[in-house]
Design a protein around this motif. Structure first.
Motif, PDB file in Angstrom:
ATOM      1  N   LYS A  13       0.766  -1.138   0.155  1.00  0.00           N
ATOM      2  CA  LYS A  13      -0.301   0.015   0.072  1.00  0.00           C
ATOM      3  C   LYS A  13       0.758   1.166  -0.011  1.00  0.00           C
ATOM      4  O   LYS A  13       0.296   2.175  -0.652  1.00  0.00           O
ATOM      5  CB  LYS A  13      -1.006   0.095   1.378  1.00  0.00           C
ATOM      6  CG  LYS A  13      -1.732  -1.143   1.576  1.00  0.00           C
ATOM      7  CD  LYS A  13      -2.754  -1.343   0.774  1.00  0.00           C
ATOM      8  CE  LYS A  13      -3.383  -2.817   0.875  1.00  0.00           C
ATOM      9  NZ  LYS A  13      -4.682  -2.866   0.236  1.00  0.00           N
TER      10      LYS A  13
ATOM     11  N   THR B 125     -10.355  -0.293   6.336  1.00  0.00           N
ATOM     12  CA  THR B 125      -8.998  -1.175   6.152  1.00  0.00           C
ATOM     13  C   THR B 125      -8.896  -2.486   6.765  1.00  0.00           C
ATOM     14  O   THR B 125      -9.716  -2.521   7.788  1.00  0.00           O
ATOM     15  CB  THR B 125      -7.623  -0.604   6.790  1.00  0.00           C
ATOM     16  OG1 THR B 125      -6.520  -1.283   6.596  1.00  0.00           O
ATOM     17  CG2 THR B 125      -7.702  -0.309   8.383  1.00  0.00           C
ATOM     18  N   SER B 126      -8.493  -3.556   6.000  1.00  0.00           N
ATOM     19  CA  SER B 126      -8.436  -4.896   6.561  1.00  0.00           C
ATOM     20  C   SER B 126      -6.900  -5.083   7.039  1.00  0.00           C
ATOM     21  O   SER B 126      -6.511  -6.226   7.434  1.00  0.00           O
ATOM     22  CB  SER B 126      -8.937  -5.903   5.560  1.00  0.00           C
ATOM     23  OG  SER B 126      -8.078  -6.098   4.436  1.00  0.00           O
TER      24      SER B 126
ATOM     25  N   ASP C 236      -3.831  -3.141   6.284  1.00  0.00           N
ATOM     26  CA  ASP C 236      -2.605  -2.410   5.598  1.00  0.00           C
ATOM     27  C   ASP C 236      -2.685  -1.097   5.089  1.00  0.00           C
ATOM     28  O   ASP C 236      -2.039  -0.152   5.223  1.00  0.00           O
ATOM     29  CB  ASP C 236      -1.978  -3.356   4.378  1.00  0.00           C
ATOM     30  CG  ASP C 236      -1.196  -4.725   5.230  1.00  0.00           C
ATOM     31  OD1 ASP C 236      -0.923  -4.599   6.284  1.00  0.00           O
ATOM     32  OD2 ASP C 236      -1.374  -5.706   4.716  1.00  0.00           O
ATOM     33  N   THR C 237      -3.898  -0.870   4.236  1.00  0.00           N
ATOM     34  CA  THR C 237      -4.363   0.456   3.681  1.00  0.00           C
ATOM     35  C   THR C 237      -4.202   1.360   4.808  1.00  0.00           C
ATOM     36  O   THR C 237      -3.799   2.723   4.701  1.00  0.00           O
ATOM     37  CB  THR C 237      -5.677   0.545   3.045  1.00  0.00           C
ATOM     38  OG1 THR C 237      -5.687  -0.565   2.040  1.00  0.00           O
ATOM     39  CG2 THR C 237      -5.914   1.779   2.537  1.00  0.00           C
TER      40      THR C 237
ATOM     41  N   ASN D 193      -8.948   4.393  -0.260  1.00  0.00           N
ATOM     42  CA  ASN D 193      -8.749   2.938  -0.756  1.00  0.00           C
ATOM     43  C   ASN D 193      -8.729   3.046  -2.175  1.00  0.00           C
ATOM     44  O   ASN D 193      -8.644   4.034  -2.868  1.00  0.00           O
ATOM     45  CB  ASN D 193     -10.081   2.330  -0.158  1.00  0.00           C
ATOM     46  CG  ASN D 193     -10.213   2.015   1.275  1.00  0.00           C
ATOM     47  OD1 ASN D 193     -10.867   2.672   1.931  1.00  0.00           O
ATOM     48  ND2 ASN D 193      -9.561   0.747   1.559  1.00  0.00           N
ATOM     49  N   SER D 194      -8.411   1.699  -2.629  1.00  0.00           N
ATOM     50  CA  SER D 194      -8.160   1.553  -4.103  1.00  0.00           C
ATOM     51  C   SER D 194      -9.726   1.918  -4.919  1.00  0.00           C
ATOM     52  O   SER D 194      -9.427   1.791  -6.207  1.00  0.00           O
ATOM     53  CB  SER D 194      -7.820   0.119  -4.669  1.00  0.00           C
ATOM     54  OG  SER D 194      -8.825  -0.698  -3.978  1.00  0.00           O
TER      55      SER D 194
ATOM     56  N   ARG E  79      -4.794   5.612  -6.475  1.00  0.00           N
ATOM     57  CA  ARG E  79      -4.417   4.620  -5.717  1.00  0.00           C
ATOM     58  C   ARG E  79      -3.876   3.504  -6.952  1.00  0.00           C
ATOM     59  O   ARG E  79      -2.763   2.856  -6.802  1.00  0.00           O
ATOM     60  CB  ARG E  79      -5.431   3.579  -4.881  1.00  0.00           C
ATOM     61  CG  ARG E  79      -5.351   4.315  -3.284  1.00  0.00           C
ATOM     62  CD  ARG E  79      -4.171   3.598  -2.742  1.00  0.00           C
ATOM     63  NE  ARG E  79      -4.222   2.337  -2.699  1.00  0.00           N
ATOM     64  CZ  ARG E  79      -4.707   1.423  -2.059  1.00  0.00           C
ATOM     65  NH1 ARG E  79      -5.701   1.786  -1.280  1.00  0.00           N
ATOM     66  NH2 ARG E  79      -4.622   0.111  -2.451  1.00  0.00           N
TER      67      ARG E  79
ATOM     68  N   ASN F 113      -9.712  -6.980  -2.533  1.00  0.00           N
ATOM     69  CA  ASN F 113     -10.536  -5.589  -3.064  1.00  0.00           C
ATOM     70  C   ASN F 113     -10.397  -5.769  -4.358  1.00  0.00           C
ATOM     71  O   ASN F 113     -11.072  -4.800  -5.063  1.00  0.00           O
ATOM     72  CB  ASN F 113     -10.320  -4.549  -2.460  1.00  0.00           C
ATOM     73  CG  ASN F 113     -11.526  -3.741  -2.088  1.00  0.00           C
ATOM     74  OD1 ASN F 113     -12.503  -4.242  -2.072  1.00  0.00           O
ATOM     75  ND2 ASN F 113     -11.397  -2.468  -1.577  1.00  0.00           N
TER      76      ASN F 113
ATOM     77  N   SER G  50      -5.634  -9.483   5.758  1.00  0.00           N
ATOM     78  CA  SER G  50      -5.869  -8.246   4.909  1.00  0.00           C
ATOM     79  C   SER G  50      -6.708  -8.646   3.598  1.00  0.00           C
ATOM     80  O   SER G  50      -7.248  -7.887   2.771  1.00  0.00           O
ATOM     81  CB  SER G  50      -4.591  -7.625   4.334  1.00  0.00           C
ATOM     82  OG  SER G  50      -3.924  -7.200   5.351  1.00  0.00           O
TER      83      SER G  50
HETATM   84  N1  LIG Z   1      -6.377  -5.195   2.086  1.00  0.00           N
HETATM   85  C1  LIG Z   1      -6.869  -3.814   2.427  1.00  0.00           C
HETATM   86  C2  LIG Z   1      -8.368  -3.611   2.116  1.00  0.00           C
HETATM   87  C3  LIG Z   1      -8.695  -2.409   1.526  1.00  0.00           C
HETATM   88  O1  LIG Z   1      -7.796  -2.427   0.122  1.00  0.00           O
HETATM   89  P1  LIG Z   1      -7.789  -1.186  -0.881  1.00  0.00           P
HETATM   90  O2  LIG Z   1      -6.468  -1.815  -1.579  1.00  0.00           O
HETATM   91  O3  LIG Z   1      -9.000  -0.965  -1.301  1.00  0.00           O
HETATM   92  O4  LIG Z   1      -7.602  -0.021   0.077  1.00  0.00           O
HETATM   93  C4  LIG Z   1      -6.240  -3.402   3.724  1.00  0.00           C
HETATM   94  O5  LIG Z   1      -5.325  -3.950   4.133  1.00  0.00           O
HETATM   95  O6  LIG Z   1      -6.779  -2.541   4.105  1.00  0.00           O
END
Ligand SMILES: N[C@@H](CCOP(=O)(O)O)C(=O)O
Ligand SMILES: Cc1ncc(COP(=O)(O)O)c(C=O)c1O
Length: 480
Positions: A125, A153-154, A156-157, A233-234, A239, A269, A320
């Motif tokens: 990220k 976030t799960s 990392d983001t 987020n993506s 991103r 995602n 994640s």
């Molecule tokens: N796995 C991500 C979840 C969000 O994904 P994103 O790429 O859309 O920000 C995380 O770790 O937060």
């Protein structure tokens, strides 16, 4: 490959349109600050720019930052000069701990890892969010505006976005994570950042619940009228744009454009692997994109059988990727359906109501031209971690292990190199790595004291109104 005219004119003005067809087109600055479209759709470029073969070949000898400028310039258009874009890239990638920024590591005759975890928060990220933080700063300096970033976030983001935005003037960040469902290192990387513009919120629910609340906020006029809300987020196009770069960087070093390369991507995602799809649309010779899922396998079911029906999320050792509603899949559906916004809008509305979508065989066939998928169960993930250590001396994290296991199962011509995206540093998931390998990875020096730092985090129920009340009470209005 690109036509001569497309390759000759990469800087044609780029506009961004919504996948649901109901929002006015935006330029790159506007789309970066907007995040999600007002009609609930995701922004995509009005066309895929093409890079000439010669330009791709040249990348093999360029620095990461220079490759980034060449790949991103067509998307940025004239919103930033080439010099301005180069300055931002140099600054963003100057913070990475490896000179190559995203080094390639060879495992055997066919398999490679692309290490994307050398940034400040130890996951892929950082590659996009270090740049996004600088883009926000640049664009907000041009506009007299205060930005409120709301993210889910799960694991990392959240830390990457917080690192990129903590302490910046004109931005507040509210980051929602599923309480108790991320690793201790991931949580502390967020909650120990005590800057006044950072707000960590642990919600009672899953990542999908958090993401749904974030999206709902973009459609809430009471919020949108008062605050300038944006996304990290993506779902935010910028991103994804920054994530396209490492596909070119890796493939050009392995012989592209004269040789095809396959990628295996640990997926949740659908953002990272969609960036690979965009690279292919731009002319990179991608043999295959392997969508690697854990047991939260909605994408595997969708790509194999057309069954995009959302189950409840099962917590795993690769937290994640514990996602069942993959936002960026909408961007692919839009392309597969001939870029018909009305059709995508109807499809997504029906999905939001029923949590079920069946994908027609002709759309699946188009997707199968580039995507394949593998579902990796916990035992195969553990085996991939222990084998990587035994066979190649590589300690890998659970997400990377899922990618590597999928790369080894996928049916790919043995003469084609397969690059697995190593999306996180093993130290972020020390318990899982220790269980698989008997080795407990040390925390890198830059976060060596993480467990001595003070934490701050608010806990809220998994309820939109509670989150909305929290954000609107603590955020600064758009006009400051
Ligand atoms: N796995 C991500 C979840 C969000 O994904 P994103 O790429 O859309 O920000 C995380 O770790 O937060
Ligand atoms: C370490 C790691 N690997 C893989 C993924 C999945 O990537 P994406 O959500 O872009 O599919 C994530 C989360 O996004 C992650 O944090």
């Amino acid at each position: 490959m690109p036509s001569d005219s497309e390759a000759a004119n990469p800087l044609a003005i780029m506009e961004y349109i919504s996948t649901r067809g109901g929002a006015a087109p935006l330029d790159f600055e506007q789309v970066t600050l907007a995040g999600l479209a007002g009609d609930g759709g995701l922004y995509v470029p009005s066309h895929w720019p093409k890079l000439a073969e010669g330009d791709i070949a040249d990348m093999a000898s360029l620095s990461y930052s220079e490759v980034a400028v060449r790949v991103m310039k067509p998307f940025v258009g004239d919103v930033l000069s080439e010099g301005e874009l180069r300055d931002l890239c140099d600054k963003a990638y100057g913070r990475f701990a490896h000179k190559a920024v995203t080094p390639l590591v060879q495992l055997d005759g066919q398999h490679w890892l692309l290490e994307l975890f050398h940034g400040p928060t130890l996951a892929f990220k950082d590659v996009a969010l270090q740049l996004l933080g600088l883009l926000f700063e640049k664009f907000l300096a041009r506009q007299d505006k205060h930005l409120t970033v709301v993210g889910a976030t799960s694991g990392d983001t959240g830390s990457a976005a917080i690192d990129a935005l903590a302490g910046r003037e004109k931005v507040d960040i509210f980051m929602l994570h599923p309480d108790g469902r991320i690793s201790d290192v991931q949580r502390r990387q967020m909650t120990t950042v005590l800057a006044p513009n950072v707000h960590n919120i642990a919600i009672n629910g899953s990542f999908d619940d958090a993401q749904a609340m974030v999206k709902r906020m973009f459609a809430d006029e009471q919020v949108m009228d008062r605050f300038a809300i944006s996304a990290v987020n993506s779902i935010n196009w910028a991103r994804l744009m920054a994530q396209i770069v490492y596909y070119f960087y890796a493939a050009s070093r392995l012989g592209a454009p004269h040789r095809k390369v396959a990628f295996s991507v640990p997926t949740g995602n659908f953002g990272d692997v969609f960036a690979g799809y965009v690279a292919a649309q731009m002319g990179l010779p991608v043999e295959r994109l392997v969508v690697a899922t854990n047991v939260n396998d909605i994408l595997h079911r969708a790509l194999r059988k057309g069954d995009y029906s959302a189950d409840t999320v099962t917590p795993t050792a690769a937290p994640s990727m514990d996602i069942q509603i993959s936002s960026n899949f909408e961007r692919l559906l839009f392309d597969l359906e001939g870029r018909d916004g009305a059709k995508t809008a109807a499809r997504m509305k029906a999905f939001e109501e029923s949590r079920d979508m069946q994908i027609a065989p002709e759309m699946l066939e188009k997707a199968a031209a580039i995507f394949t998928s593998e579902r990796v169960d916990p035992d195969s993930m553990t085996l991939a971690m222990s084998q990587a250590q035994e066979d190649s001396g590589q300690v890998i994290d659970p997400h990377t292990a899922i990618g590597l296991s999928a790369a080894r199962s996928a049916d790919i011509d043995p003469s084609v190199p397969i690059v697995t995206l190593a999306t996180a540093h093993p130290a972020k998931f020390r318990d899982a790595v220790e269980r698989a390998t008997g080795m407990r990875p040390a925390l890198p020096r830059r976060i060596g004291d993480l467990f001595d730092r003070e934490e701050a985090c608010d806990k809220l129920p998994g309820d939109y109104d509670a989150v909305k009340a929290f954000v609107t009470t603590h955020a600064t209005a758009a006009n400051g």
